[in-house]
Design an enzyme around this catalytic site. Structure first.
Site, PDB file in Angstrom:
ATOM      1  N   GLY A  87       0.789  -1.219   0.000  1.00  0.00           N
ATOM      2  CA  GLY A  87       0.000   0.000   0.000  1.00  0.00           C
ATOM      3  C   GLY A  87       0.821   1.268   0.000  1.00  0.00           C
ATOM      4  O   GLY A  87       0.318   2.341  -0.348  1.00  0.00           O
ATOM      5  N   ASP A 116      -2.842   7.159   2.058  1.00  0.00           N
ATOM      6  CA  ASP A 116      -2.101   8.146   1.256  1.00  0.00           C
ATOM      7  C   ASP A 116      -0.774   7.602   0.735  1.00  0.00           C
ATOM      8  O   ASP A 116      -0.075   8.274  -0.010  1.00  0.00           O
ATOM      9  CB  ASP A 116      -1.874   9.435   2.047  1.00  0.00           C
ATOM     10  CG  ASP A 116      -1.062   9.238   3.328  1.00  0.00           C
ATOM     11  OD1 ASP A 116      -0.421   8.176   3.476  1.00  0.00           O
ATOM     12  OD2 ASP A 116      -1.070  10.145   4.177  1.00  0.00           O
ATOM     13  N   ASP A 145       0.887 -11.514   6.638  1.00  0.00           N
ATOM     14  CA  ASP A 145       1.445 -10.702   5.547  1.00  0.00           C
ATOM     15  C   ASP A 145       2.713  -9.980   5.973  1.00  0.00           C
ATOM     16  O   ASP A 145       3.347  -9.320   5.138  1.00  0.00           O
ATOM     17  CB  ASP A 145       0.413  -9.693   5.039  1.00  0.00           C
ATOM     18  CG  ASP A 145      -0.168  -8.836   6.143  1.00  0.00           C
ATOM     19  OD1 ASP A 145      -0.903  -9.388   6.971  1.00  0.00           O
ATOM     20  OD2 ASP A 145       0.111  -7.618   6.192  1.00  0.00           O
ATOM     21  N   ASP A 183       9.009  -5.558   8.170  1.00  0.00           N
ATOM     22  CA  ASP A 183       7.982  -4.562   8.493  1.00  0.00           C
ATOM     23  C   ASP A 183       8.011  -4.155   9.955  1.00  0.00           C
ATOM     24  O   ASP A 183       7.208  -4.604  10.777  1.00  0.00           O
ATOM     25  CB  ASP A 183       6.583  -5.055   8.100  1.00  0.00           C
ATOM     26  CG  ASP A 183       6.328  -4.932   6.610  1.00  0.00           C
ATOM     27  OD1 ASP A 183       7.170  -4.334   5.917  1.00  0.00           O
ATOM     28  OD2 ASP A 183       5.301  -5.438   6.144  1.00  0.00           O
TER      29      ASP A 183
END
Length: 487
Positions: free
Chosen positions: A92, A125, A252, A262
């Site tokens: 994303g 965003d 994920d 992450d």
């Protein structure tokens, strides 16, 4: 001649999978780009120019320019988030911009995190804030210094551009690297869409580039899955040994290479508390420190489910049944080293369990205790250790048992101490250290603390007298710090 960042070729390996695995995704420009941080030692190791002043570096770090003007790609994946199948997810706010072959002929994917929205942003965003970017940059390199498999952080690009989270914050972009960013969720996506041909294609690609030794096995996919299980078990054992809490172990966020991936609401233990929750969004404690080993297995079951079209269920379950023993063996090896033992005996679990109870009762600082124990080994001065434990009588009894156990190992105390100092770190990325670097960057525009702290954390086992302040126990104000998934 070192290579400039802008000269790297596109990510040909991942692109070869085809567009059912990614979308071409142009980055979104950021005005007045600047270099917040540049990991010169890593750049040099990779065969890149170590110079912070290389041409247009800031623009490459924020995505205003891409290497050789190629279009970046964002990959699609699914995943189970907090135990629930979240359906299609994907990159994303991350895009792969290039591929790098280092002097050792290892291939790395180069990814920008925070370079703007992608088709998988789900109304987000696509940006990252300076706060979270500094945290991930520092923790990637801290984990590497600790010898724990991890993605790497090459640099941070910044801009005066502001974005809204809980409040208005400054935008930033992280350049990070890994041999691949493929996650368990990439396999889940193809499985739940019943794209069996694509699922097999991804498995074959993974075998070719990341598990080539499994290709000659009687069941290559099963052999690959078995290695993923083992790598995951070993990495989580290392997390537990240094007191690292990931904070959001969704499927994920799990790497097929066993990398720590992450960095969001992560944290290292201060006072020892097995139930410690580092993510204040984790209301149920699903990802608490003591839960991490079993959550690793849970996520491996999610991956196993996705591989059912390629591997018989009985074989998958048999492979998964090995995880607990693999984790325990790996964790025992970590504890053996931390305790300065030559061999691990089954009864050592009792010794360790009793120690953990003493540490928990006093909320003893995890890192400080093990480092102090390492020095005690050479000096045999009990006082500094006793000062860390509330139950002095109980600890004195434990220390007697520990001395009896050490007597079974033919090794000098000095040699044992040196070995322990090489596995019990003096420096970890405590939340307050990251917070100091963040506040200095946000409030004063001074990015120098980021590099000083990174350089220290790159050598966490060294004494580094000049950096002694980084090893101090957390100040009182650190107890009020809070991190969430937006961190």
């Amino acid at each position: 001649m070192p290579t400039q960042l802008g000269q790297l070729p596109p990510a040909r390996r991942f692109q070869a999978l085809g567009t059912s695995f990614y979308c071409a995704t142009p980055t979104t420009p950021m005005a007045n780009a600047n270099v917040v941080a540049w990991n010169a030692p890593l750049a040099a190791t990779l065969g890149l120019s170590a110079q912070k002043e290389q041409v247009h570096l800031a623009d490459y770090l924020v995505g205003n320019q891409t290497p050789q003007d190629t279009t970046p790609i964002a990959s699609v994946y699914a995943g189970h988030q907090f135990g629930i199948n979240a359906g299609q997810l994907g990159d994303g706010r991350a895009v792969i911009t290039a591929e790098l072959t280092d002097p050792q002929q290892r291939v790395w994917e180069v990814q920008l995190k925070g370079a703007g929205p992608t088709p998988y942003s789900r109304r987000g965003d696509g940006r990252a804030v300076l706060r979270s970017t500094i945290r991930e940059y520092l923790c990637c390199e801290a984990m590497h210094g600790l010898g724990i498999p991890t993605t790497r952080a090459l640099g941070i690009g910044g801009s005066p551009q502001s974005i809204w989270r809980e409040t208005r914050e400054t935008a930033a972009v992280l350049t990070r690297l890994a041999p691949t960013f493929v996650r368990f969720g990439h396999f889940e996506h193809q499985y739940y869409r019943n794209n069996i041909e694509a699922l097999q294609q991804l498995a074959d690609w993974t075998l070719q580039y990341h598990y080539p030794e499994c290709q000659a096995a009687a069941q290559p996919y099963l052999a690959m899955f078995a290695q993923i299980i083992e790598k995951t078990a070993h990495t989580i054992a290392q997390w537990q040994a240094v007191g690292f809490c990931h904070g959001v172990m969704n499927s994920d966020n799990m790497s097929i290479l066993g990398l720590t991936l992450d960095y969001g609401p992560f944290g290292f233990l201060d006072g020892f508390n097995p139930g410690h929750i580092c993510n204040h969004s984790d209301d149920t404690g699903r990802y608490a420190y003591q839960q991490q080993p079993q959550i690793g297995l849970w996520n491996l079951h999610c991956l196993g489910q996705a591989l059912l079209p390629l591997i018989a269920k009985t074989d998958l379950l048999a492979a998964l049944s090995q995880y607990q023993a693999q984790f325990e063996t790996a964790f025992a090896e970590q504890l053996r080293q931390k305790l300065g033992l030559t061999l691990w005996h089954e009864e050592d679990w009792t010794l360790v369990t009793d120690l953990f109870e003493l540490l928990q009762g006093a909320q003893t600082d995890w890192t400080y205790f093990w480092r102090t124990l390492s020095h005690w080994m050479a000096q045999q001065n009990d006082a500094p250790l006793h000062d860390l434990i509330l139950d002095r009588t109980g600890f004195a009894a434990w220390l007697t048992r520990y001395r009896t156990r050490l007597a079974l190992d033919p090794q000098s105390n000095l040699a044992r101490s040196r070995a322990m100092l090489n596995c019990n770190p003096k420096f970890i990325l405590r939340n307050h250290l990251a917070e100091i670097a963040i506040r200095q960057a946000e409030d004063q525009g001074d990015m120098s603390e980021i590099e000083r702290l990174r350089a220290c954390l790159a050598q966490p086992f060294d004494e580094q007298i000049e950096n002694e302040h980084y090893a101090h126990l957390p100040p009182d104000w650190a107890s009020t710090l809070s991190v969430s998934c937006s961190s």
